[in-house]
Design a protein around this motif. Structure first.
Motif: not given
Lengths: 169, 682
Positions: A44-46, A53, A56-58, A63-65, A97-98, A156-157, B645-646, B648, B664
């Motif tokens: 799913t796009q952010i 980027l 994210v996936i479930n 929720v993981v980027p 974080r994952i 990423v972060l 959580a993973n 920002k 999601v």
């Protein structure tokens, strides 16, 4: 994988690395950073995030980027038959974080000691350089050693908005 | 300590309990009627102080113990009637509660409070004591044994003390150890202990957690007076009945009234000034209390959150399965469908109850209000009565933590701007005391908190002028009454002519509004000039699960919090205006509201090219605006997952959730979205 069998004899020296393939090159990351490997799935796009980027996936409820390494390293995104997501652990400001990275394929596990690694030649100028810690030669193959922590930390972060201490607290 | 248990693991509990104790003290002090002080309230305050002292002693926070001791002495003189309750005394005690809180917080953070600081506070307590009552020196360690009522007992130093030590069944449950008490007693003299086993049940009925033994103790060769003995039992008086007697005396039951009449002072053989029993003895009517059944337990919040998360997962899984109800594959499988329906019901119930674990009564926040109102009205020279309603209304813990600041601000605002001075009020024919009423109640799936005052109300003309001055609105803008009132929530707006330390730095109501919106809530104000104003906050019951409206733009599904949606509508050309070819507006009733196109803000594909082809979801946030989407899908409960959580924080996104099909979806942040679309178009 006979060659790998031979190689296992040397496992006592050096750290273990997982290697993956990206546009024909083999990259290595510290295996202790790897949480799991998954088949590719749609994300799913952010909104308003860098192109690399994917979204994210479930992952079992969290929720993981996901970062597309091909885009990150400005490589051509050729349709790999079976892209793979490697989920890596990133320790940042006290919490783990994952983050997932998309690669063309997972290759092998090698034990690489620091003697096997030579410095990155100076000519490398692209984005790759700042995340490459060196080059290793294993079985006459060149393997690019990646610093996955700084790759995720910087790309990423921390991209765009800095995660300030205040927000963390 | 003889045992090797690491006490630090209990520190957290001690601090938590002490803070609760301080709350009890504070509310007790605030609730005290100066003219006819309620004895029970004073006792409660005293008891709270006493347990803090005891706990601090056990955990080695010596300075807390010492300070609380001084405070306790003062409270005791109050209790015994040596001190008269006065406004100053209450103020002093309240301040000492604050100081004690400060000390505990420092201890909790691993720091210490400087000795001078403590000494200053101790001196304040002592000096008050001295002024008000000559009969009490107030010094903690040098209490002269000269309380007038005392007539020393005939010196029968050789006569042994007899102590009946009757434990209750729940004696062990509160962590008491009889051995420790006996050991301490041996330090005072020779102890002869007789175990009474008459209450011991037969083996089959014996519960290892209960205490079935009683002791008859004889203390001889002791110079100790009764107070010293009693002190040893001080810790267990709630769980045991203790009778102390000497020689042939009538047994003295452990209760203050009796000891006061019955002189307990032993001869002072060592020549040390003995402590007055008055300062030592706790007055609780009777010391035999019934053991309270344990009705609550302390659980680490992480464990609760884990449970809440798992239930969240279950809700997702359940919605995954529910999709198959209409699926061809289940055709004719009536039992399966019934099972799914039952699962739905059970999940919902389980979810509801799990969420309740995190719920706390709003009283936790309300408790602070009397103090706030008291202090503020003093500094503002206003007379204000505070009424709290619906204290038992339960709110999610996170909401509770975050609502405290906005609520405090609203109350300040009411006192500062709303309530008039007593003179003004008299002139207006109102009671000199203003009334501020804070109430909380449930309404539908939300909780409503209202702050209502009977002050001067909002002055719309002034607000309008001010808004023009501050360039919040253009001069000449036509606004309805309620719109003018909503202007007080705009950033940079403050009507206070004088900047007081109470409110009026211009960072007021907009922050309140922001905070509430962060909780997915909503605030409104209604006001009648001269009669007062009412601020109404509407919040979701919990933050972990919200009611969401699913909307689709192209291939993406987003979630809009249902609470902020006013309505969804199709636009026709009449209602749609494009200004300067860029920003589009929608005519809602008499106003024009901005349209935010998700397609443009997020640069994603959408089916619509023209605003009239899409659906406009009108939401109410910082202001009203419309979100343009392709399609409005269903409404459902969504479990909020943190992106941080993973990853920002992302502006315009308040979180993510997992839909029934396992994908999601992003939850939109209304205020952020509007901000983003404005900066986009600039």
């Amino acid at each position: 994988m006979e060659s790998n069998e031979q190689h296992k004899n040397h496992l006592d020296q050096g750290k273990q690395y997982l290697t993956f393939v990206l546009a024909g090159e083999e990259y290595a990351i510290d295996i202790l950073k790897v949480q799991e490997i998954r088949g590719f799935e749609s994300t799913t796009q952010i909104p308003n995030t860098p192109e690399y980027l994917l979204g994210v996936i479930n992952l079992r409820g969290s929720v993981v980027p996901i970062v597309d390494m091909r885009v990150r390293f400005s490589l051509s995104v050729e349709d790999s038959a079976n892209p793979v997501i490697i989920l890596v652990k990133h320790a940042a400001s006290g919490s783990e974080r994952i983050v997932g990275i998309v690669v063309d394929a997972v290759s092998d596990v090698y034990s690489i000691s620091s003697e096997d690694v030579s410095k990155t030649p100076d000519l490398a100028t692209n984005v790759v350089k700042q995340f490459v810690t060196g080059l290793a030669t294993i079985e006459e193959k060149m393997i690019i050693m990646l610093d996955i922590d700084s790759l995720i930390g910087q790309g990423v972060l921390e991209d765009g908005q800095v995660i300030s201490e205040a927000e963390e607290a | 300590m003889a045992n090797t248990i690491d006490l630090s693991q209990f520190h957290e509990v001690f601090f938590e309990e002490s803070m609760e104790g301080l709350d009890v003290m504070e509310s007790g002090l605030l609730g005290m009627d100066l003219n006819s002080p309620n004895e029970e309230t004073i006792n409660n305050v005293f008891r709270a102080a006493h347990s803090i002292k005891g706990g601090a002693g056990t955990f080695g926070f010596q300075e807390v113990t010492d300070y609380t001791h001084v405070l306790e002495t003062l409270l005791d003189s109050l209790r015994s009637g040596e001190l008269q309750l006065s406004d100053e005394l209450i103020q002093l005690l309240l301040e000492s509660v604050d100081f004690l809180k400060h000390m505990l917080q420092e201890c909790q953070a691993g720091r210490t409070v400087s000795e001078q600081e403590i000494q200053v506070q101790v001196d304040r307590l002592n000096s008050f004591d001295g002024n008000a009552s000559a009969s009490n020196s107030g010094s903690p360690d040098a209490e002269p044994a000269t309380a007038q009522t005392e007539t020393p007992a005939p010196p029968t130093a050789d006569a042994p003390w007899t102590i009946d030590f009757k434990t209750t069944e729940g004696f062990f449950r509160t962590g008491n150890d009889p051995y420790r008490i006996l050991r301490e007693l041996t330090e005072l003299g020779k102890v002869n202990a007789e175990v009474l086993t008459d209450k011991l049940p037969v083996m089959s009925q014996l519960k290892p957690e209960d205490c079935h033994l009683h002791w008859k103790l004889e203390l001889s060769n002791s110079t100790a007076d009764e107070a010293e003995i009693r002190e040893i039992f001080d810790w267990v008086i709630d769980d045991a009945e203790i009778t102390i007697s000497r020689g042939d005396e009538m047994p003295v039951k452990f209760s203050t009234e009796e000891t006061r009449d019955d002189p307990p002072s032993a001869p002072n053989l060592l020549g040390d000034p003995a402590e007055t029993p008055a300062a030592r003895v706790r007055k609780e009517g009777t010391y035999q209390q019934q053991t309270q059944e344990v009705t609550s337990i302390r659980v680490n919040i992480d464990r609760v959150d884990m449970l809440v998360n798992l239930v969240g997962e279950l809700v997702i899984t359940q919605s995954m399965i529910s999709r198959f109800k209409e699926h061809e594959a289940t055709h004719g499988l009536a039992e399966l469908i019934r099972g799914i329906e039952q699962l739905e019901e059970n999940t919902r119930e389980l979810q509801e109850h799990t969420m309740r674990i995190r719920m706390l009564p709003i009283d936790n926040v309300f408790q602070r209000m009397p103090r706030l109102v008291r202090d503020l009205s003093k500094s503002l020279d206003k007379e204000v009565n505070l009424e709290l309603r619906g204290n038992a209304t339960e709110v999610d813990k996170t909401v509770l933590e975050k609502i405290s600041d906005p609520l405090t601000h609203l109350v300040r605002n009411s006192l500062d701007h709303g309530i008039e001075t007593p003179q003004e009020r008299m002139e207006l024919g109102k009671f000199p005391e203003g009334l501020v009423e804070i109430s909380a109640f449930h309404e539908g799936g939300s909780i409503v908190i209202q702050v209502k005052d009977d002050g001067r109300g909002l002055n719309r003309e002034r607000i309008y002028q001010k808004a023009v001055e501050k360039e919040i609105i253009e001069p000449g803008t036509e606004l309805s009454d309620s719109e003018i009132e909503m202007l007080v929530f705009s950033a940079g707006f403050s009507t206070a002519t004088e900047v007081s330390d109470v409110s009026g730095r211009g960072v007021g109501m907009d922050v309140v509004k922001n905070n509430i919106e962060q909780l997915n809530g909503h605030i409104e104000v209604s006001s009648e000039e001269g009669a007062g104003s009412t601020f109404t906050i509407k919040l979701p019951l919990t933050l972990a699960i919200i009611e969401g409206q699913l909307v689709r733009v192209g291939n993406d599904v987003f979630i809009v919090p249902l609470l902020s949606i006013v309505k969804s509508t199709q636009i026709d050309d009449e209602e749609h205006k494009v200004i300067g070819g860029e920003s589009s507006m929608y005519k809602l009733e008499e106003d024009y509201i901005p349209i935010v196109s998700l397609k443009d803000v997020y640069r994603i594909d959408a089916d619509y090219t023209n605003a009239t082809e899409g659906i406009l979801v009108i939401v109410d946030s910082v202001e009203r605006f419309g979100i343009l989407v392709d399609e409005v899908l269903g409404q459902q409960q969504v479990v909020v997952k943190s992106l941080e959580a993973n990853f920002k924080e992302i502006p315009t996104i308040s979180g993510a959730t997992i839909l029934g099909d396992g994908t999601v979806a992003m939850i939109l942040d209304m205020a952020g979205l509007l901000r983003e679309s404005r900066s986009e178009s600039e």
